[in-house]
Design an enzyme around this catalytic site. Sequence first.
Site, PDB file in Angstrom:
ATOM      1  N   ASP A 121      40.999  28.541  23.094  1.00 48.20           N
ATOM      2  CA  ASP A 121      41.917  27.611  23.740  1.00 48.20           C
ATOM      3  C   ASP A 121      41.106  26.612  24.566  1.00 48.20           C
ATOM      4  OD1 ASP A 121      44.329  26.488  24.531  1.00 48.20           O
ATOM      5  OD2 ASP A 121      44.576  27.861  26.224  1.00 48.20           O
ATOM      6  N   TYR A 123      41.046  22.722  26.848  1.00 50.65           N
ATOM      7  CA  TYR A 123      41.553  22.255  28.143  1.00 50.65           C
ATOM      8  C   TYR A 123      41.427  20.746  28.113  1.00 50.65           C
ATOM      9  CZ  TYR A 123      41.940  23.160  33.280  1.00 50.65           C
ATOM     10  OH  TYR A 123      42.333  23.271  34.589  1.00 50.65           O
ATOM     11  N   HIS A 128      46.343  17.328  32.804  1.00 48.60           N
ATOM     12  CA  HIS A 128      46.572  18.751  33.095  1.00 48.60           C
ATOM     13  C   HIS A 128      45.415  19.328  33.907  1.00 48.60           C
ATOM     14  CE1 HIS A 128      47.625  22.963  32.637  1.00 48.60           C
ATOM     15  NE2 HIS A 128      46.431  23.190  32.117  1.00 48.60           N
ATOM     16  N   ARG A 137      42.025  24.192  43.478  1.00 52.85           N
ATOM     17  CA  ARG A 137      40.848  23.903  44.310  1.00 52.85           C
ATOM     18  C   ARG A 137      41.134  22.664  45.150  1.00 52.85           C
ATOM     19  NH1 ARG A 137      39.162  24.359  39.145  1.00 52.85           N
ATOM     20  NH2 ARG A 137      38.944  22.109  39.036  1.00 52.85           N
ATOM     21  N   GLU A 194      52.496  27.114  28.367  1.00 52.95           N
ATOM     22  CA  GLU A 194      51.647  25.940  28.208  1.00 52.95           C
ATOM     23  C   GLU A 194      52.001  25.323  26.858  1.00 52.95           C
ATOM     24  OE1 GLU A 194      47.494  26.922  28.973  1.00 52.95           O
ATOM     25  OE2 GLU A 194      47.879  26.762  31.138  1.00 52.95           O
ATOM     26  N   GLU A 196      51.268  23.299  23.832  1.00 52.91           N
ATOM     27  CA  GLU A 196      49.998  22.908  23.212  1.00 52.91           C
ATOM     28  C   GLU A 196      50.212  22.674  21.717  1.00 52.91           C
ATOM     29  OE1 GLU A 196      46.657  25.331  24.230  1.00 52.91           O
ATOM     30  OE2 GLU A 196      47.470  25.913  26.189  1.00 52.91           O
ATOM     31  N   ASP A 228      50.964  28.775  24.896  1.00 51.19           N
ATOM     32  CA  ASP A 228      49.983  29.672  25.518  1.00 51.19           C
ATOM     33  C   ASP A 228      50.627  30.249  26.791  1.00 51.19           C
ATOM     34  OD1 ASP A 228      47.742  30.892  26.615  1.00 51.19           O
ATOM     35  OD2 ASP A 228      46.888  29.003  27.331  1.00 51.19           O
ATOM     36  N   ARG A 232      50.240  33.070  35.918  1.00 49.73           N
ATOM     37  CA  ARG A 232      49.398  32.309  36.854  1.00 49.73           C
ATOM     38  C   ARG A 232      48.832  33.160  37.978  1.00 49.73           C
ATOM     39  NH1 ARG A 232      48.170  28.333  33.600  1.00 49.73           N
ATOM     40  NH2 ARG A 232      49.991  27.180  32.899  1.00 49.73           N
ATOM     41  N   GLN A 235      46.008  35.169  36.450  1.00 47.30           N
ATOM     42  CA  GLN A 235      44.943  34.215  36.114  1.00 47.30           C
ATOM     43  C   GLN A 235      44.173  33.757  37.351  1.00 47.30           C
ATOM     44  OE1 GLN A 235      46.524  30.651  34.322  1.00 47.30           O
ATOM     45  NE2 GLN A 235      44.533  29.639  34.166  1.00 47.30           N
ATOM     46  N   TYR A 239      40.097  34.613  37.233  1.00 46.37           N
ATOM     47  CA  TYR A 239      39.416  33.653  36.348  1.00 46.37           C
ATOM     48  C   TYR A 239      38.025  33.224  36.817  1.00 46.37           C
ATOM     49  CZ  TYR A 239      40.038  29.208  38.883  1.00 46.37           C
ATOM     50  OH  TYR A 239      39.962  28.178  39.783  1.00 46.37           O
ATOM     51  N   LYS A 248      46.253  35.552  30.102  1.00 49.94           N
ATOM     52  CA  LYS A 248      46.593  34.794  28.894  1.00 49.94           C
ATOM     53  C   LYS A 248      46.748  35.686  27.668  1.00 49.94           C
ATOM     54  CE  LYS A 248      45.525  30.487  30.433  1.00 49.94           C
ATOM     55  NZ  LYS A 248      46.391  29.306  30.262  1.00 49.94           N
ATOM     56  N   THR A 252      50.472  34.771  22.637  1.00 48.87           N
ATOM     57  CA  THR A 252      50.404  33.341  22.323  1.00 48.87           C
ATOM     58  C   THR A 252      51.326  33.122  21.135  1.00 48.87           C
ATOM     59  OG1 THR A 252      48.079  33.292  22.989  1.00 48.87           O
ATOM     60  CG2 THR A 252      48.879  31.424  21.696  1.00 48.87           C
ATOM     61  N   THR A 340      46.916  22.723  27.465  1.00 45.33           N
ATOM     62  CA  THR A 340      48.221  22.183  27.869  1.00 45.33           C
ATOM     63  C   THR A 340      48.243  20.674  27.732  1.00 45.33           C
ATOM     64  OG1 THR A 340      48.319  23.935  29.499  1.00 45.33           O
ATOM     65  CG2 THR A 340      49.903  22.143  29.734  1.00 45.33           C
ATOM     66  N   GLU A 354      52.806  22.911  36.721  1.00 40.34           N
ATOM     67  CA  GLU A 354      52.747  21.498  37.099  1.00 40.34           C
ATOM     68  C   GLU A 354      54.132  20.935  37.420  1.00 40.34           C
ATOM     69  OE1 GLU A 354      49.690  19.311  34.388  1.00 40.34           O
ATOM     70  OE2 GLU A 354      50.313  21.156  33.405  1.00 40.34           O
TER      71      GLU A 354
HETATM   72 MN    MN Z   1      46.165  27.022  27.400  1.00 39.71          MN
END
Ligand code: MN
Length: 406
Positions: A121, A123, A128, A137, A194, A196, A228, A232, A235, A239, A248, A252, A340, A354
Site C-alpha cells: 500500500d 501513500y 492525504h 505530527r 481509506e 483507494e 484499506d 487509527r 495504527q 506505527y 491495517k 482490505t 488514500t 480527514e
Molecule cells: Mn492505505
Amino acid sequence: MTPTTSSWVEGAAGSGFDVDHLPYGVFARSGERPRVAVRIGDQVLDLSIVAAADMVDTHELFDQPTLNPFMAAGPAVWESTRAWVTGLLTDQTERDLVEPALAPLDSVTMLLPFTVGDYVDFYASEHHASNVGRMFRPDSEPLLPNWKNLPVGYHGRSGTVVVSGTDVVRPCGQRKAPTDELPTYGPSQRLDIEAELGFVVGVPSAMGERVATADFARHTFGVVGLNDWSARDIQAWEYVPLGPFLGKSFATSISAWVTPLAALQAAWTDLPGQDDPPVLDYLRVDGPAGIDIEVEVVLDGEVVARPPYRTMYWSPAQMLAHTTVNGASLRTGDLWASGTISGAEPDQRGSLLELSWGGKEPFTAGGRERTFLEDGDEVTLRYSAPGTGGGRLTLGEVTGRILPAR
Ligand code: MN
C-alpha cells in the site's frame, strides 16, 4: 477516440458497463465450479462457455477459479480477448452463441477475482499525506523529507484481502492516546476507511530485474476499487518506527470486477507536477501518467466525499518502478494500492480521519453527526472514469459492513 459503439445486450448502453469497459471477474453459481466472466450491463458473460463453443485456443484460461492464469498470459492475449469479446457483444449474428452464456448479475455470486500475491500500500496523495502529517505530527512539517523523492509504501497482508460485500469485524488491539499513561487492549474506537485504487500485476518479473516506468502496461493487468480499512488508534500507537501493521492487516476490500488498462485509454491525464524537487531518472514518466477517476465515498447511504484520483502526486507506473528498483521480483496477482485518495478540498477527503479532522470536527451522514465507523455501518466506494466511447465507465464498487468486535 473510437466511435461510440454499443452492445446488443439490453441495458448495456449507458450503464457504465458497455463494450468500452468489459471488466473481468470470477463468479459462482450453486453446484457449479467458479469461472471467469466479463460484465456487460447487469449481466455476466461466462467466458469459459463462449470460448469453448467458439473454439478459442485460450479457452482454458477462463475455466478457472481465479483470473491469475489469464492475467499471466500477457498483453497479446489480453488484447485479442478484448477484441474477441467486443465482437461477440456488438455483432448481432453472435447472439445464438452468446445468449446461453449470459446470466443476470443477481443470480450469481462474485468471488475474489484473483489470488493476491504480495500486497503493498502506497501513500501517493500529497493532500492525504499532508493532512495526516498535520494531525499525527502537529509540531513538524506535514510531509517527511523523503515524501517527494520516493513513493512511500509499506507491505500489507495479502491473506486478508477480501471481495466487496464481505463483512468486516471490528478489530481489537493495543491503543494508547498520548495522554494515557499505559496502553490498553480492546476494540478499536477509531475504525476508518481509506478510499483507494488497487493495481494488479499480470506479467511477472525476474528477481534482480527492474521494471521501468515505460513498461507499466506490459506488466499491469488492471485496476480495482480498494478500501484499506484502518484502525487509527491501533495504527497511531504501533506505527513508529516500522510502519502500519495490525492497524491495517485485519481486512482490505477490493471490487469484484477488475477493469483492464485497455478500458482506461481515455482516462490518462497529466500528473499535478513533480518539478520541486525533480524526481530521479528511474521515476521519470513520459506523457500523461495520472488517471482521471472520480471516487465517491458513501456512508449511511449518503455521499460524504468525492476524492479525485487525478490529484495524486505519484503515478501507478512510478509505484511499480519503485517497487522493483532494488531487484525485487513481481508475481502474477501482486496488488499495489495507491494510498488514500484525497483532493485539496475538505469534501474530497478519502478517509473519515480527514473528514472529521481526527474526530474533532464531526460531519453529517444519514442525518447524524459522524466521526469514525460504528458497528452496523456500511461503506461503499464508487468509481467512474471517462470511457473511449464518450460516456463514463462505472468501475468496480467496493462495499463492506462493520460487525461488532469479537
Ligand atoms: Mn492505505
